[in-house]
Design an enzyme around this catalytic site. Structure first.
Site, PDB file in Angstrom:
ATOM      1  N   GLY A 298     -12.763 -25.566 -22.918  1.00 33.35           N
ATOM      2  CA  GLY A 298     -11.999 -24.651 -23.776  1.00 33.35           C
ATOM      3  C   GLY A 298     -12.480 -23.212 -23.592  1.00 33.35           C
ATOM      4  O   GLY A 298     -13.358 -22.932 -22.776  1.00 33.35           O
TER       5      GLY A 298
ATOM      6  N   ILE B  96     -20.615 -31.633 -29.349  1.00 31.52           N
ATOM      7  CA  ILE B  96     -20.631 -32.735 -30.329  1.00 31.52           C
ATOM      8  C   ILE B  96     -21.724 -33.755 -29.986  1.00 31.52           C
ATOM      9  O   ILE B  96     -22.001 -34.660 -30.769  1.00 31.52           O
ATOM     10  CB  ILE B  96     -19.265 -33.448 -30.452  1.00 31.52           C
ATOM     11  CG1 ILE B  96     -18.805 -34.012 -29.108  1.00 31.52           C
ATOM     12  CG2 ILE B  96     -18.218 -32.534 -31.062  1.00 31.52           C
ATOM     13  CD1 ILE B  96     -17.656 -35.023 -29.224  1.00 31.52           C
TER      14      ILE B  96
ATOM     15  N   SER C  20     -10.234 -35.029 -20.874  1.00 36.64           N
ATOM     16  CA  SER C  20      -8.877 -35.593 -20.944  1.00 36.64           C
ATOM     17  C   SER C  20      -8.119 -35.632 -19.612  1.00 36.64           C
ATOM     18  O   SER C  20      -6.891 -35.671 -19.617  1.00 36.64           O
ATOM     19  CB  SER C  20      -8.058 -34.806 -21.973  1.00 36.64           C
ATOM     20  OG  SER C  20      -7.921 -33.474 -21.538  1.00 36.64           O
TER      21      SER C  20
ATOM     22  N   THR D  13      -4.431 -41.336 -27.676  1.00 38.29           N
ATOM     23  CA  THR D  13      -3.514 -41.094 -26.552  1.00 38.29           C
ATOM     24  C   THR D  13      -2.680 -42.327 -26.210  1.00 38.29           C
ATOM     25  O   THR D  13      -3.133 -43.466 -26.400  1.00 38.29           O
ATOM     26  CB  THR D  13      -4.324 -40.686 -25.301  1.00 38.29           C
ATOM     27  OG1 THR D  13      -3.460 -40.686 -24.154  1.00 38.29           O
ATOM     28  CG2 THR D  13      -5.450 -41.652 -25.001  1.00 38.29           C
TER      29      THR D  13
ATOM     30  N   TYR E 198     -10.366 -42.863 -19.070  1.00 37.51           N
ATOM     31  CA  TYR E 198      -9.935 -41.943 -20.139  1.00 37.51           C
ATOM     32  C   TYR E 198      -9.300 -42.744 -21.271  1.00 37.51           C
ATOM     33  O   TYR E 198      -9.725 -42.657 -22.435  1.00 37.51           O
ATOM     34  CB  TYR E 198      -8.946 -40.911 -19.572  1.00 37.51           C
ATOM     35  CG  TYR E 198      -8.226 -40.137 -20.648  1.00 37.51           C
ATOM     36  CD1 TYR E 198      -8.934 -39.325 -21.528  1.00 37.51           C
ATOM     37  CD2 TYR E 198      -6.837 -40.227 -20.801  1.00 37.51           C
ATOM     38  CE1 TYR E 198      -8.285 -38.621 -22.530  1.00 37.51           C
ATOM     39  CE2 TYR E 198      -6.180 -39.529 -21.794  1.00 37.51           C
ATOM     40  CZ  TYR E 198      -6.909 -38.728 -22.664  1.00 37.51           C
ATOM     41  OH  TYR E 198      -6.264 -38.041 -23.665  1.00 37.51           O
TER      42      TYR E 198
ATOM     43  N   PHE F 269       1.856 -38.738 -26.685  1.00 41.65           N
ATOM     44  CA  PHE F 269       2.513 -38.937 -25.389  1.00 41.65           C
ATOM     45  C   PHE F 269       2.342 -37.614 -24.618  1.00 41.65           C
ATOM     46  O   PHE F 269       1.225 -37.152 -24.511  1.00 41.65           O
ATOM     47  CB  PHE F 269       3.932 -39.473 -25.598  1.00 41.65           C
ATOM     48  CG  PHE F 269       3.889 -40.950 -25.958  1.00 41.65           C
ATOM     49  CD1 PHE F 269       3.314 -41.376 -27.162  1.00 41.65           C
ATOM     50  CD2 PHE F 269       4.309 -41.926 -25.073  1.00 41.65           C
ATOM     51  CE1 PHE F 269       3.179 -42.735 -27.471  1.00 41.65           C
ATOM     52  CE2 PHE F 269       4.195 -43.283 -25.371  1.00 41.65           C
ATOM     53  CZ  PHE F 269       3.630 -43.685 -26.568  1.00 41.65           C
ATOM     54  N   ASN F 270       3.380 -36.990 -24.088  1.00 39.52           N
ATOM     55  CA  ASN F 270       3.140 -35.809 -23.240  1.00 39.52           C
ATOM     56  C   ASN F 270       3.294 -34.514 -24.032  1.00 39.52           C
ATOM     57  O   ASN F 270       4.412 -34.130 -24.362  1.00 39.52           O
ATOM     58  CB  ASN F 270       4.083 -35.835 -22.040  1.00 39.52           C
ATOM     59  CG  ASN F 270       3.710 -36.936 -21.070  1.00 39.52           C
ATOM     60  OD1 ASN F 270       3.723 -38.116 -21.426  1.00 39.52           O
ATOM     61  ND2 ASN F 270       3.347 -36.562 -19.873  1.00 39.52           N
TER      62      ASN F 270
ATOM     63  N   LEU G 233       2.843 -31.580 -15.501  1.00 39.66           N
ATOM     64  CA  LEU G 233       4.132 -31.275 -14.881  1.00 39.66           C
ATOM     65  C   LEU G 233       4.664 -29.881 -15.232  1.00 39.66           C
ATOM     66  O   LEU G 233       5.000 -29.104 -14.337  1.00 39.66           O
ATOM     67  CB  LEU G 233       5.162 -32.347 -15.293  1.00 39.66           C
ATOM     68  CG  LEU G 233       6.581 -32.107 -14.793  1.00 39.66           C
ATOM     69  CD1 LEU G 233       6.633 -32.122 -13.270  1.00 39.66           C
ATOM     70  CD2 LEU G 233       7.533 -33.157 -15.363  1.00 39.66           C
TER      71      LEU G 233
ATOM     72  N   GLY H 233      -1.647 -44.511 -10.179  1.00 42.04           N
ATOM     73  CA  GLY H 233      -1.883 -44.744 -11.606  1.00 42.04           C
ATOM     74  C   GLY H 233      -0.721 -44.365 -12.509  1.00 42.04           C
ATOM     75  O   GLY H 233      -0.775 -44.593 -13.710  1.00 42.04           O
TER      76      GLY H 233
HETATM   77  N1  UFG Z   1       4.363 -34.953 -12.100  1.00 37.79           N
HETATM   78  C1  UFG Z   1       4.931 -34.512 -10.929  1.00 37.79           C
HETATM   79  N2  UFG Z   1       4.385 -33.407 -10.328  1.00 37.79           N
HETATM   80  C2  UFG Z   1       3.326 -32.726 -10.865  1.00 37.79           C
HETATM   81  C3  UFG Z   1       2.750 -33.196 -12.067  1.00 37.79           C
HETATM   82  C4  UFG Z   1       3.294 -34.321 -12.650  1.00 37.79           C
HETATM   83  O1  UFG Z   1       5.886 -35.095 -10.417  1.00 37.79           O
HETATM   84  O2  UFG Z   1       2.881 -31.723 -10.267  1.00 37.79           O
HETATM   85  C5  UFG Z   1       4.947 -36.120 -12.772  1.00 37.79           C
HETATM   86  C6  UFG Z   1       3.970 -37.260 -12.959  1.00 37.79           C
HETATM   87  O3  UFG Z   1       3.999 -38.125 -11.859  1.00 37.79           O
HETATM   88  C7  UFG Z   1       4.502 -37.900 -14.236  1.00 37.79           C
HETATM   89  C8  UFG Z   1       5.096 -36.739 -15.023  1.00 37.79           C
HETATM   90  O4  UFG Z   1       5.306 -35.704 -14.071  1.00 37.79           O
HETATM   91  O5  UFG Z   1       5.525 -38.779 -13.928  1.00 37.79           O
HETATM   92  C9  UFG Z   1       4.187 -36.226 -16.103  1.00 37.79           C
HETATM   93  O6  UFG Z   1       2.899 -36.011 -15.548  1.00 37.79           O
HETATM   94  P1  UFG Z   1       1.729 -35.240 -16.314  1.00 37.79           P
HETATM   95  O7  UFG Z   1       0.579 -35.151 -15.380  1.00 37.79           O
HETATM   96  O8  UFG Z   1       2.266 -33.965 -16.881  1.00 37.79           O
HETATM   97  O9  UFG Z   1       1.394 -36.186 -17.547  1.00 37.79           O
HETATM   98  P2  UFG Z   1       0.995 -37.736 -17.555  1.00 37.79           P
HETATM   99  O10 UFG Z   1       2.193 -38.483 -18.032  1.00 37.79           O
HETATM  100  O11 UFG Z   1       0.387 -38.184 -16.311  1.00 37.79           O
HETATM  101  O12 UFG Z   1      -0.200 -37.748 -18.615  1.00 37.79           O
HETATM  102  C10 UFG Z   1      -0.053 -37.461 -19.986  1.00 37.79           C
HETATM  103  C11 UFG Z   1      -1.328 -36.795 -20.487  1.00 37.79           C
HETATM  104  C12 UFG Z   1      -2.492 -37.739 -20.384  1.00 37.79           C
HETATM  105  C13 UFG Z   1      -2.181 -39.018 -21.111  1.00 37.79           C
HETATM  106  C14 UFG Z   1      -0.868 -39.591 -20.640  1.00 37.79           C
HETATM  107  C15 UFG Z   1      -0.520 -40.729 -21.536  1.00 37.79           C
HETATM  108  O13 UFG Z   1      -1.589 -35.640 -19.747  1.00 37.79           O
HETATM  109  O14 UFG Z   1      -3.627 -37.145 -20.987  1.00 37.79           O
HETATM  110  O15 UFG Z   1       0.180 -38.626 -20.709  1.00 37.79           O
HETATM  111  O16 UFG Z   1       0.588 -41.352 -21.112  1.00 37.79           O
HETATM  112  F1  UFG Z   1      -3.140 -39.927 -20.862  1.00 37.79           F
END
Ligand code: UFG
Length: 316
Positions: free
Chosen positions: A36, A52, A75, A115, A139, A167-168, A190, A281
């Site tokens: 942060g 912490i 995270s 999460t 995580y 979620f996101n 994303l 993943g």
């Molecule tokens: N994606 C892309 N290109 C990118 C980044 C992401 O295509 O440059 C896609 C990913 O494959 C995914 C979607 O966009 O399908 C969302 O991806 P994010 O990385 O933004 O988020 P995630 O769904 O992977 O992860 C989020 C949180 C995590 C949490 C998870 C729980 O960031 O902390 O949701 O489902 F664990």
């Protein structure tokens, strides 16, 4: 009412601090600024730049507090696979130390940042709080371990608690001192990635062969301000000896291509993007069933995907 916000210098924690202060709460913050930014902590809060993992610092930061909102955590899903020990130490052991300190200091209310990663690659969509938990990375596993710790603490010692399974999370909050926004390094999410996309370094669409209508992954995006509103309602609805687990999303899904189209609309131009292989993943679809949040908290998300993207864009 005085709240200790752990992780109050991070993206979500600093947003919580600012909104809590606007609502008339007193706020203490503990954050070691490992991910942060001290500058993100609202100057009206009392800030302890400490970890912490230091019990004495927790005792100090908890003085006079009635409740804790616990955001401090590592995270990044990918990092958790290659450096799992950090996740068990900060997320699981750090939360254990916090629960011990809360008990020592007679603080009996907790809202915890959990999460959707606790569910893993869910067979059910939308996902309810009764869906099976089967995290696919350290995580999610470390956060699930904390959910178990909190449940046990409620049963044994009467802790009033809520675990909110995000979620996101997206969007940003404009304050008098500027925007509180996502500033991760490296950035893996994303929306920030597609807003940064250039012809020289186009954003990557991770897979176009998923079993979804347009072949890209579907996620449930929630505005960070809606998310914090739910935290405040959760705090106000805590019951002694009960641990509620509640999903927080918008209750609907958008594919990567739909998010890209929404961002192109906000920017008024096309965004360079290339299709690449799937990211390891990633599940195909993750959407929250938010009926429990609606019923138990009397809450519902107000902000659209469009406003998440435009706030993120303005905060750049
Ligand atoms: N994606 C892309 N290109 C990118 C980044 C992401 O295509 O440059 C896609 C990913 O494959 C995914 C979607 O966009 O399908 C969302 O991806 P994010 O990385 O933004 O988020 P995630 O769904 O992977 O992860 C989020 C949180 C995590 C949490 C998870 C729980 O960031 O902390 O949701 O489902 F664990």
């Amino acid at each position: 009412m005085k709240i200790l916000v752990t992780g109050g210098a991070g993206y979500i924690g600093s947003t919580a601090v600012s909104i809590l202060l606007d609502r008339g709460f007193d706020v203490n913050v503990i954050d070691d600024c490992s991910t942060g930014y001290a500058a993100s902590v609202d100057s009206r809060a009392t800030f302890f730049q400490k970890s912490i993992l230091e019990p004495a610092a927790l005792d100090y930061a908890l003085q006079g507090c009635d409740a804790v909102m616990h955001f401090a955590a590592k995270s990044l899903v990918g990092e958790s696979v290659v450096k799992p020990e950090i996740y068990w130490e900060t997320n699981a052991y750090g939360s254990r130390l916090l629960l011990n300190a809360m008990r020592r200091n007679g603080v009996e209310k907790l809202v915890f940042s959990s999460t959707a990663a606790t569910y893993g690659d869910s067979k059910e969509n939308p996902i309810t709080e009764n869906s099976a938990t089967s995290p696919t990375n350290p995580y999610g596993a470390s956060k699930l371990a904390v959910d178990y710790m909190i449940s046990a603490q409620s049963t044994a010692y009467g802790l009033s608690a809520a675990s909110l399974r995000y979620f996101n999370v997206a969007g940003a909050l404009k304050t008098e001192n500027g925007w509180l926004a996502e500033k991760h390094n490296p950035e893996t999410h994303l929306i920030p990635n597609l807003l940064r996309s250039t012809p020289e370094s186009p954003m990557k669409i991770f897979g176009t062969d998923w079993p979804t209508p347009d072949g890209t992954c579907i996620r449930d995006y929630i505005h960070v301000v809606d998310l914090i509103e739910a935290h405040i309602k959760a705090l106000e609805n805590l019951t002694p000896g009960r641990h509620e687990i509640i999903n927080l999303g918008s209750g609907g899904g958008y594919s990567v291509k739909e998010v890209l189209a929404a961002a192109e609309k906000v920017l008024g131009r096309s965004i360079p993007a290339i299709a690449t292989d799937r990211r390891a993943g990633d599940p195909a679809v993750l959407v929250a069933d938010i009926s429990k949040a609606r019923a138990v908290l009397g809450w519902q998300p107000e902000r659209s995907l469009q406003s998440m993207v435009s706030d993120a864009w303005e905060s750049f």
